[in-house]
Motif scaffolding. Structure first.
Motif, PDB file in Angstrom:
ATOM      1  N   ALA A 125       0.832  -1.198   0.000  1.00 28.18           N
ATOM      2  CA  ALA A 125       0.000   0.000   0.000  1.00 28.18           C
ATOM      3  C   ALA A 125       0.873   1.257   0.000  1.00 28.18           C
ATOM      4  O   ALA A 125       0.587   2.224  -0.709  1.00 28.18           O
ATOM      5  CB  ALA A 125      -0.938   0.004   1.205  1.00 28.18           C
ATOM      6  N   ARG A 126       1.959   1.208   0.767  1.00 30.67           N
ATOM      7  CA  ARG A 126       2.873   2.362   0.806  1.00 30.67           C
ATOM      8  C   ARG A 126       3.554   2.572  -0.545  1.00 30.67           C
ATOM      9  O   ARG A 126       3.652   3.689  -1.029  1.00 30.67           O
ATOM     10  CB  ARG A 126       3.920   2.162   1.898  1.00 30.67           C
ATOM     11  CG  ARG A 126       3.339   2.256   3.289  1.00 30.67           C
ATOM     12  CD  ARG A 126       4.347   1.888   4.337  1.00 30.67           C
ATOM     13  NE  ARG A 126       3.758   1.981   5.675  1.00 30.67           N
ATOM     14  CZ  ARG A 126       4.326   1.502   6.760  1.00 30.67           C
ATOM     15  NH1 ARG A 126       5.493   0.902   6.686  1.00 30.67           N
ATOM     16  NH2 ARG A 126       3.732   1.617   7.915  1.00 30.67           N
ATOM     17  N   ARG A 127       4.044   1.485  -1.143  1.00 28.50           N
ATOM     18  CA  ARG A 127       4.703   1.589  -2.444  1.00 28.50           C
ATOM     19  C   ARG A 127       3.718   2.084  -3.508  1.00 28.50           C
ATOM     20  O   ARG A 127       4.055   2.925  -4.335  1.00 28.50           O
ATOM     21  CB  ARG A 127       5.287   0.245  -2.863  1.00 28.50           C
ATOM     22  CG  ARG A 127       6.595  -0.073  -2.200  1.00 28.50           C
ATOM     23  CD  ARG A 127       7.223  -1.320  -2.824  1.00 28.50           C
ATOM     24  NE  ARG A 127       8.104  -1.931  -1.861  1.00 28.50           N
ATOM     25  CZ  ARG A 127       7.814  -3.003  -1.127  1.00 28.50           C
ATOM     26  NH1 ARG A 127       6.675  -3.631  -1.275  1.00 28.50           N
ATOM     27  NH2 ARG A 127       8.677  -3.461  -0.267  1.00 28.50           N
ATOM     28  N   ASP A 128       2.508   1.532  -3.486  1.00 31.95           N
ATOM     29  CA  ASP A 128       1.502   1.944  -4.458  1.00 31.95           C
ATOM     30  C   ASP A 128       1.159   3.427  -4.303  1.00 31.95           C
ATOM     31  O   ASP A 128       1.008   4.145  -5.287  1.00 31.95           O
ATOM     32  CB  ASP A 128       0.231   1.098  -4.324  1.00 31.95           C
ATOM     33  CG  ASP A 128       0.421  -0.322  -4.838  1.00 31.95           C
ATOM     34  OD1 ASP A 128       1.415  -0.581  -5.546  1.00 31.95           O
ATOM     35  OD2 ASP A 128      -0.441  -1.166  -4.530  1.00 31.95           O
ATOM     36  N   ALA A 129       1.032   3.865  -3.057  1.00 34.13           N
ATOM     37  CA  ALA A 129       0.720   5.269  -2.814  1.00 34.13           C
ATOM     38  C   ALA A 129       1.857   6.154  -3.318  1.00 34.13           C
ATOM     39  O   ALA A 129       1.612   7.186  -3.955  1.00 34.13           O
ATOM     40  CB  ALA A 129       0.476   5.507  -1.324  1.00 34.13           C
ATOM     41  N   LEU A 130       3.108   5.753  -3.064  1.00 33.68           N
ATOM     42  CA  LEU A 130       4.256   6.529  -3.520  1.00 33.68           C
ATOM     43  C   LEU A 130       4.333   6.531  -5.044  1.00 33.68           C
ATOM     44  O   LEU A 130       4.523   7.579  -5.664  1.00 33.68           O
ATOM     45  CB  LEU A 130       5.552   5.984  -2.924  1.00 33.68           C
ATOM     46  CG  LEU A 130       6.828   6.721  -3.329  1.00 33.68           C
ATOM     47  CD1 LEU A 130       6.760   8.187  -2.923  1.00 33.68           C
ATOM     48  CD2 LEU A 130       8.049   6.045  -2.715  1.00 33.68           C
TER      49      LEU A 130
END
Length: 195
Positions: A125-130
Motif C-alpha cells: 500500500a505504501r509503495r503503491d501510494a508513492l
C-alpha cells in the motif's frame, strides 16, 4: 586466483567501454553486469512495467555499444549518458500511452516470502501510494527525484543528465518532495504511519 573483470573496482566504465570498442568481450560482460540493472531499475520506476523496462534497458545498451567506438572519455560519464538515454526512451513510450491516468493496481510488486501477509500488504500500500503520487509529478521532477533518491546520483550528475543547472536540480527535487508530501497528506494513518 584472479578476480573477474566485472568485480574489479579499478576499471571505470569509460575504460571498459574503450576495451569493448577494441573487441574485448570481457569488458562488455563487465559493463553489462554493472549497467543493465541500473538501466532496468530506472526504466521500471518511470514506466511501472517490468517487460517494458527490460526492453528499454536492452535498447539503451544497444545504443551504448553503437557509440562505443566514438566514445570520448572525459566528456560525460557513461552512467550519465545511459541515464539520459533510458529517460528519453521511457519518455517516448510514456508519450505514446493514452492519458487516462495511472491505476494503482497496474503495478505488480515482486513476492517476498520473508514478511507476513499483513506487513506485505502494508508495504504494498505504501509503495503503491508513492508510485501513484510520483506518477502525478511533472516528468522532470519525477526523474530528478528518482535519480537522486533511488539511484543515488549526485546533483551534478542529475544536472548533466537533464541538461539543467545544479540549482535547477535542487529546485526540481524540492518541488517534487513538496508535491509528494501534499499528495500523501492525510493518508499517514491509512498507510500505517503513527504520528
Amino acid at each position: 586466483m584472479t578476480m573477474p573483470l566485472d568485480a574489479r573496482s579499478d576499471d571505470d566504465d569509460a575504460a571498459l567501454l574503450a576495451r569493448y570498442a577494441r573487441g574485448d568481450a570481457a569488458a562488455a560482460r563487465a559493463l553489462t553486469v554493472r549497467l543493465v540493472p541500473r538501466a532496468h531499475a530506472q526504466a521500471f520506476r518511470m514506466l511501472g512495467d517490468a517487460a517494458e523496462a527490460e526492453d528499454v534497458a536492452q535498447e539503451a545498451m544497444v545504443r551504448l555499444w553503437r557509440v562505443a567506438p566514438d566514445w570520448r572519455a572525459g566528456e560525460a560519464q557513461v552512467t550519465t549518458w545511459l541515464y539520459r538515454v533510458v529517460s528519453n526512451l521511457c519518455t517516448d513510450r510514456l508519450r505514446k500511452r493514452p492519458r487516462s491516468g495511472v491505476a494503482l493496481d497496474d503495478f505488480a510488486e515482486p513476492m517476498d516470502p520473508a514478511p507476513g501477509a499483513e506487513d506485505k500488504m502494508q508495504d504494498d500500500a505504501r509503495r503503491d501510494a508513492l508510485r501513484g503520487a510520483m506518477a502525478e509529478l511533472p516528468e522532470r521532477q519525477r526523474l530528478a527525484l528518482s535519480l537522486r533518491h533511488f539511484d543515488g546520483a549526485s546533483n551534478p550528475e542529475i544536472a548533466e543528465t537533464l541538461g539543467v543547472s545544479v540549482e535547477a536540480v535542487e529546485s526540481l527535487t524540492a518541488r517534487a518532495k513538496r508535491a509528494l508530501a501534499q499528495a500523501l497528506k492525510g493518508r499517514a494513518a491509512a498507510l500505517g504511519y503513527k504520528g
